[in-house]
Design a protein around this motif. Structure first.
Motif, PDB file in Angstrom:
ATOM      1  N   SER A  39       0.828  -1.202   0.000  1.00  0.00           N
ATOM      2  CA  SER A  39       0.000   0.000   0.000  1.00  0.00           C
ATOM      3  C   SER A  39       0.866   1.258   0.000  1.00  0.00           C
ATOM      4  O   SER A  39       2.048   1.227   0.349  1.00  0.00           O
ATOM      5  N   ILE A 458      -0.895 -15.218  -6.365  1.00  0.00           N
ATOM      6  CA  ILE A 458      -1.197 -13.805  -6.173  1.00  0.00           C
ATOM      7  C   ILE A 458      -0.096 -12.956  -6.806  1.00  0.00           C
ATOM      8  O   ILE A 458       1.070 -13.052  -6.418  1.00  0.00           O
ATOM      9  N   ASN A 460       0.156  -8.876  -8.925  1.00  0.00           N
ATOM     10  CA  ASN A 460      -0.538  -7.770  -9.600  1.00  0.00           C
ATOM     11  C   ASN A 460       0.386  -6.909 -10.454  1.00  0.00           C
ATOM     12  O   ASN A 460      -0.056  -5.919 -11.029  1.00  0.00           O
ATOM     13  N   GLU A 485      -5.691 -10.444  -6.542  1.00  0.00           N
ATOM     14  CA  GLU A 485      -6.140 -10.558  -5.152  1.00  0.00           C
ATOM     15  C   GLU A 485      -6.980 -11.819  -5.028  1.00  0.00           C
ATOM     16  O   GLU A 485      -7.691 -12.193  -5.952  1.00  0.00           O
ATOM     17  N   THR A 487      -9.974 -14.143  -3.435  1.00  0.00           N
ATOM     18  CA  THR A 487     -11.313 -13.943  -2.873  1.00  0.00           C
ATOM     19  C   THR A 487     -11.555 -14.890  -1.693  1.00  0.00           C
ATOM     20  O   THR A 487     -10.859 -15.887  -1.513  1.00  0.00           O
ATOM     21  N   LEU A 518       0.249 -11.285   4.683  1.00  0.00           N
ATOM     22  CA  LEU A 518      -0.835 -11.871   3.888  1.00  0.00           C
ATOM     23  C   LEU A 518      -1.528 -13.000   4.652  1.00  0.00           C
ATOM     24  O   LEU A 518      -2.760 -13.123   4.617  1.00  0.00           O
ATOM     25  N   ARG A 521      -3.898 -11.543   7.044  1.00  0.00           N
ATOM     26  CA  ARG A 521      -5.121 -11.063   6.384  1.00  0.00           C
ATOM     27  C   ARG A 521      -6.071 -12.205   6.064  1.00  0.00           C
ATOM     28  O   ARG A 521      -7.291 -12.058   6.159  1.00  0.00           O
ATOM     29  N   TYR A 522      -5.515 -13.344   5.670  1.00  0.00           N
ATOM     30  CA  TYR A 522      -6.342 -14.432   5.161  1.00  0.00           C
ATOM     31  C   TYR A 522      -6.699 -15.482   6.215  1.00  0.00           C
ATOM     32  O   TYR A 522      -7.480 -16.396   5.936  1.00  0.00           O
TER      33      TYR A 522
END
Length: 711
Positions: A39, A458, A460, A485, A487, A518, A521-522
């Motif tokens: 970010s 993953i 981007n 990303e 889902t 990560l 987050r998951y």
């Protein structure tokens, strides 16, 4: 200056606003990318952040610590001034790019009649004036805050008359990369008398053709194989055939193990540069030279270095050669590389040949050396390979544009890959659905080839996605899906999580904690007890004594009898504002000794995301077996990744022994804190650390320092 990749490329968006402080000073918001979270974040910085960063970056670092360089410039200047005086002429000196004014002060002390010093970087020009004043020569030297190419000569010009002595140091690892050709050409046309003396007088670039599989790992991706040497992933043909990048790879070649390369040629003088003005300077040229091959092998790489002839008679030579080709090396020494001057501003260069050629001993082949105004590149030709054009190589496969050379070498580290693949083979369950957290590696694609039902990767970044798609096509992979990303629906299907713990965007070791961020987050969507590769991570630190690396940061103090404390103060104040305490360095290039038992400072388990801090306290500098005092000038920090219960180190390849040299991993960079001054320590001295790790925010902070016994 060094080109090396160890400086982070960041994009700064500057927005000025009033500070609410009593001083009413302005502050700057700097926008930067958090490599762990991906970010964009804002930092509040000093209003002159960019200004101070530029000063810190132009600190000349080890250049002014280069005693050989300083003394040879001084002696050549002395001879030039004496020669003018012997001819009954005034010695009118022009110093281009004066920086601190060191060479101008030398000229003054050698008896120059007039001295004009130009410096385009305004803060350095102002600093130079103060240094001249401090050293009592301000009345003898005129400082012009301009580029030399903007200077004028005449009654109302920057110089009343043309100079008859030029002294300048406008060289980098490639010799010509800082614009030396145009600088000298312009000076001779507009600023110098026809019969002037130039210091240095001339230069020679040398090249040597070698086979070096070790360094070739920095250039092209190899097939990925498991511990049984079975190829899991084939490298796409377009990547094997790609000419690569012509960008110079600057390396401390003297630290390359001698067994790592085979010389296929002697050193070949490929370009001669006459700085004196006796002959014109070519801005672009191609030279083809035949040579006799000295050993049978695969011609892969050209090593390059250069030397300066400081005076017209060629009596004073300054060589940047690696130890095996250096005129002053002590070849009888156990470590001949330690017998030659150390430099980080002028290193040796590595150029990867666009096409490898197998050559036979005693055969005749041609080295084609190409030069434009700022750079070099090379080709090799035999009877079977002839070209009509020798254009600068350009990457057409994407690898050389998107992945750093260090990361390419990491992906080619077969020992590390085999450990990861062995654990992957063991962990994969029937009908496995794999989540790969790192799209800048190939562990997920390997899982797809090793029997996984579906693999989600993953990634981007478009260039990395292109590389993955090329591998997918080359290896006919039907069960891999690349996503920017993941889902919740996908997360609920996952049976295995894999992550090669080295992201292409990471610079410092802890920036690879993106894997932990990560997972944090998951974790609410992943099934319980999903196996993760790697299973945990440790960070280690130890005090060290660098042989030379500390010279890029330590103050000058007195330099050749000249007081440089004003420069030290300017650089140090700017570093405090603009530079982080920790920086990344490939420590295999920079010898050091272990000066304290390594200490594990933090442990992160990916199964439950538990962060364990080692007991924060005082750590002895030396162990109980050591005696006497030792010098410490820095700390080294690295990560250890646990795979299948076994460590994979991104630091020392074997456990460091206090007092001995450290053998560092060649395929990663370590974090370094260089101390402002070396500290003589004994058994009673201790060091401490403070570390904070926030997986939710993707933040990691570490500080290392001495224990203050008085407190």
């Amino acid at each position: 200056m060094r080109v090396k990749a160890f400086q982070r490329i960041r994009s700064f968006l500057l927005v000025r606003l009033e500070s609410i402080s009593m001083t009413s000073k302005m502050q700057v918001f700097t926008q930067k990318r958090n490599p762990i979270t991906g970010s964009t974040e804002w930092d509040v910085q000093h209003e002159d952040y960019d200004f101070h960063q530029e000063i810190a970056r132009s600190a000349f670092a080890d250049m002014l610590h280069d005693t050989e360089r300083n003394k040879k410039y001084h002696r050549a200047l002395q001879l030039a001034i004496e020669k003018m005086h012997e001819a009954g002429k005034k010695a009118n000196v022009l110093d281009i790019g004066t920086g601190t004014g060191l060479l101008s002060i030398m000229a003054a002390r050698c008896g120059a009649d007039t001295i004009t010093a130009c410096e385009a970087f305004k803060p350095m020009a102002e600093c130079c004036l103060k240094i001249l004043q401090r050293n009592g020569v301000a009345d003898k030297i005129t400082v012009v805050p301009k580029r030399s190419t903007d200077m004028t000569v005449g009654e109302d010009g920057d110089m009343k008359e043309k100079a008859n002595i030029l002294v300048t140091e406008v060289f980098d690892t490639e010799l010509i990369g800082e614009g030396a050709l145009s600088t000298f050409s312009h000076a001779h046309e507009y600023l110098l008398e026809e019969d002037c003396i130039v210091v240095p007088d001339s230069a020679v670039i040398y090249a040597q053709v070698v086979e070096c599989p070790t360094l070739q790992k920095w250039n092209k991706l190899n097939d990925l194989a498991d511990e049984d040497l079975e190829v899991i992933l084939r490298t796409p043909q377009k990547m094997k055939d790609c000419a690569g990048s012509a960008a110079v790879h600057d390396v401390q070649l003297s630290q390359l193990p001698r067994h790592a390369f085979t010389e296929l040629s002697d050193q070949i003088p490929v370009f001669y540069y006459d700085w004196s003005g006796r002959s014109p300077i070519d801005m672009k040229r191609t030279v083809k030279q035949e040579f006799t091959v000295s050993n049978t092998g695969q011609a892969q790489i050209v090593f390059m270095w250069w030397e300066l002839n400081m005076d017209p008679e060629g009596k004073i030579c300054l060589s940047c050669a690696p130890w095996w080709a250096h005129p002053d090396a002590d070849l009888s020494s156990d470590r001949p590389q330690d017998s030659i001057p150390w430099r980080d501003h002028w290193m040796q260069a590595v150029y990867y040949l666009p096409q490898e050629i197998t050559v036979q001993k005693d055969s005749e082949v041609s080295l084609v050396s190409c030069q434009d105004e700022y750079s070099l590149w090379f080709y090799l030709e035999d009877e079977k390979t002839k070209r009509k054009h020798y254009k600068r190589p350009i990457c057409e496969c994407g690898v050389h544009m998107s992945i750093s050379r260090t990361h390419v070498s990491y992906l080619n580290d077969g020992k590390r890959s085999k450990k990861l693949l062995a654990q992957l083979k063991e962990d994969l369950v029937a009908d496995a659905v794999v989540l790969d957290l790192n799209g800048s590696s190939f562990l997920g694609l390997a899982a797809a080839k090793m029997g996984a039902k579906t693999v989600y990767i993953i990634e981007n970044m478009n260039l990395n996605i292109g590389i993955l798609n090329d591998y997918i096509k080359e290896n006919d992979i039907q069960n891999a899906i690349v996503l920017p990303e993941v889902t919740d629906e996908v997360l609920e299907k996952i049976t295995n999580v894999v992550c090669d713990p080295n992201f292409s965007c990471a610079i410092l070791p802890w920036e690879n904690l993106k894997v932990a961020y990560l997972l944090y987050r998951y974790r609410s969507k992943l099934k319980d007890f999903v196996p993760v590769i790697p299973e945990s991570c440790e960070f280690w630190a130890m005090p060290v004594e660098f042989q030379d690396l500390h010279k890029i940061r330590i103050p000058l103090g007195m330099c050749e009898g000249i007081d440089m404390s004003i420069f030290d103060s300017l650089v140090e104040s700017s570093r405090v504002i603009s530079d982080a305490e920790m920086e990344a360095q490939p420590l295999w290039e920079y010898p050091c000794r272990c000066r304290g038992v390594p200490r594990k400072i933090i442990d992160i388990h990916f199964k439950d995301l538990k962060v364990t801090y080692a007991c924060d306290g005082a750590n002895p500098i030396v162990d109980s077996k050591s005696e006497g005092s030792h010098s410490v000038n820095g700390f080294a920090i690295w990560a250890v990744w646990i795979v299948g219960g076994k460590p994979i180190s991104s630091g020392p390849v074997e456990w460091p022994v206090v007092g001995d040299r450290v053998n560092w991993d060649m395929h990663t960079r370590q974090a370094v804190k260089i101390l402002k001054t070396s500290k003589i320590v004994s058994d009673s001295d201790k060091w401490s650390y403070q570390v904070a790790c926030d997986l939710e925010k993707g933040q990691f902070n570490l500080n290392l320092d001495w224990v203050n016994e008085e407190s």
